[in-house]
Design a protein around this motif. Structure first.
Motif, PDB file in Angstrom:
ATOM      1  N   ALA A   9     -21.484 -27.292 -13.506  1.00 35.02           N
ATOM      2  CA  ALA A   9     -20.882 -28.073 -12.636  1.00 35.02           C
ATOM      3  C   ALA A   9     -19.622 -28.712 -13.344  1.00 35.02           C
ATOM      4  N   ARG A  10     -19.857 -29.361 -14.334  1.00 34.34           N
ATOM      5  CA  ARG A  10     -18.635 -29.778 -15.347  1.00 34.34           C
ATOM      6  C   ARG A  10     -17.734 -28.587 -15.688  1.00 34.34           C
ATOM      7  N   ARG A  11     -18.368 -27.637 -16.200  1.00 38.36           N
ATOM      8  CA  ARG A  11     -17.455 -26.571 -16.392  1.00 38.36           C
ATOM      9  C   ARG A  11     -16.578 -26.145 -15.305  1.00 38.36           C
ATOM     10  N   ALA A  12     -17.379 -25.919 -14.145  1.00 36.11           N
ATOM     11  CA  ALA A  12     -16.281 -25.554 -12.918  1.00 36.11           C
ATOM     12  C   ALA A  12     -15.386 -26.697 -12.612  1.00 36.11           C
ATOM     13  N   ALA A  13     -15.813 -27.968 -12.870  1.00 36.68           N
ATOM     14  CA  ALA A  13     -14.608 -29.101 -12.635  1.00 36.68           C
ATOM     15  C   ALA A  13     -13.747 -28.927 -13.505  1.00 36.68           C
ATOM     16  N   GLN A  14     -13.914 -28.743 -14.726  1.00 35.18           N
ATOM     17  CA  GLN A  14     -12.714 -28.559 -15.615  1.00 35.18           C
ATOM     18  C   GLN A  14     -11.844 -27.412 -15.252  1.00 35.18           C
ATOM     19  N   GLU A  15     -12.361 -26.402 -15.040  1.00 34.71           N
ATOM     20  CA  GLU A  15     -11.702 -25.031 -14.492  1.00 34.71           C
ATOM     21  C   GLU A  15     -10.765 -25.423 -13.099  1.00 34.71           C
ATOM     22  N   ASP A  33     -19.855 -39.312 -12.486  1.00 36.37           N
ATOM     23  CA  ASP A  33     -21.233 -39.497 -13.234  1.00 36.37           C
ATOM     24  C   ASP A  33     -21.870 -38.102 -13.286  1.00 36.37           C
ATOM     25  N   ASP A  34     -23.312 -38.200 -13.094  1.00 32.55           N
ATOM     26  CA  ASP A  34     -24.088 -36.890 -13.262  1.00 32.55           C
ATOM     27  C   ASP A  34     -23.971 -36.191 -12.024  1.00 32.55           C
ATOM     28  N   GLU A  35     -23.622 -36.679 -10.733  1.00 35.99           N
ATOM     29  CA  GLU A  35     -23.553 -36.074  -9.599  1.00 35.99           C
ATOM     30  C   GLU A  35     -22.122 -35.672  -9.325  1.00 35.99           C
ATOM     31  N   GLN A  36     -21.237 -36.531  -9.624  1.00 35.64           N
ATOM     32  CA  GLN A  36     -20.043 -36.362  -9.256  1.00 35.64           C
ATOM     33  C   GLN A  36     -19.193 -36.328 -10.408  1.00 35.64           C
TER      34      GLN A  36
END
Length: 260
Positions: A179-185, A203-206
């Motif tokens: 999810a974090r990788r997708a967020a950075q993309e 945070d861990d969820e958002q």
């Protein structure tokens, strides 16, 4: 980021006792705007104080000031009317000035700084994009991650409570990592479309929270880009957009110290 004209304008506590002649301040605009017709916080009429080419939208402060829903909505309604007329430096809920003469003096002394801030958000809106973790396909994660495959195999061979907990924790970490990788993309894709970008708390969820300053004309294209990101990464990241908003995140709270 809240706009505080200078020190005498202060953010109140959630509950404020008797306030006397204190003014509730909604925001600052260029001079010449129309007085908002929406009632202010506590039902008080809104009026404009004008000085040095600037207007401050104010109302009388109610005897008790609390963040009740109706008052939060009244605050927002006044800001919406002001923002519809041009650039606005919005105040957060419950910003007070002790007296009209103090606020007028602030407008006069900070006029150049406030005018620059208004120019910086002229013709712009703020949109906030958030991204939450989506539980991914565990089978796909295990297939692509050698360590997860080995851990899953050991758990199947010798299943017990601790092994299941370890596997579950490893899968949860992998889901958050994806999810974090997708967020950075998403952030990399959206940032070039904005005038400015400011990150918010995560945070861990958002795992994604960012505010984007956009030219009003670019808002449809930006929303289309968010929709495309949501389609492409919906298995890892749930995206949401809030706005258009007053440009809270892109105004400087106070002038720089002299000589800086």
């Amino acid at each position: 980021m809240t706009v505080h004209a200078t020190a005498p304008v202060t953010t109140t506590a959630p509950a404020v006792p008797e306030t006397g002649a204190a003014l509730y301040v909604y925001g600052i605009t260029p001079a010449g705007v129309s007085t908002p017709r929406s009632p202010g916080v506590g039902g008080a009429p809104v009026r404009l104080l004008t000085e040095s080419g600037l207007c401050a939208a104010v109302s009388a402060t109610p005897p008790r000031l609390r963040p009740r829903r109706r008052d939060l909505m009244a605050h927002q309604a006044v800001l919406d009317e002001l923002a519809a007329q041009g650039p606005l430096l919005p105040m957060r809920f419950a910003v007070l000035s002790p007296r009209p003469d103090v606020l007028l003096s602030q407008l006069r002394s900070d006029a150049a700084h406030l005018a620059r801030q208004l120019d910086g958000v002229r013709g712009c809106v703020e949109l906030n994009v958030k991204g939450a973790v989506v539980p991914g396909s565990f089978a796909d994660l295990v297939r692509r991650d050698e360590k997860l495959r080995a851990l899953a195999l050991r758990t199947r061979r010798r299943p017990d409570y601790e092994a299941n907990v370890r596997l579950g924790e490893a899968l949860a970490r992998a889901v958050r990592r994806e999810a974090r990788r997708a967020a950075q993309e998403v952030l990399d894709h959206l940032t070039p479309l904005a005038v400015r970008t400011v990150g918010g708390p995560t945070d861990d969820e958002q795992v994604l929270s960012a505010s984007f300053l956009l030219r009003s004309a670019d808002e449809p294209r930006f929303r289309q880009a968010v929709d495309a990101c949501a389609r492409d990464r919906g298995d890892r990241l749930a995206l949401s957009v809030t706005g258009p908003l007053p440009c809270y995140s892109f105004v400087d709270p106070s002038p720089a110290p002299a000589g800086r």
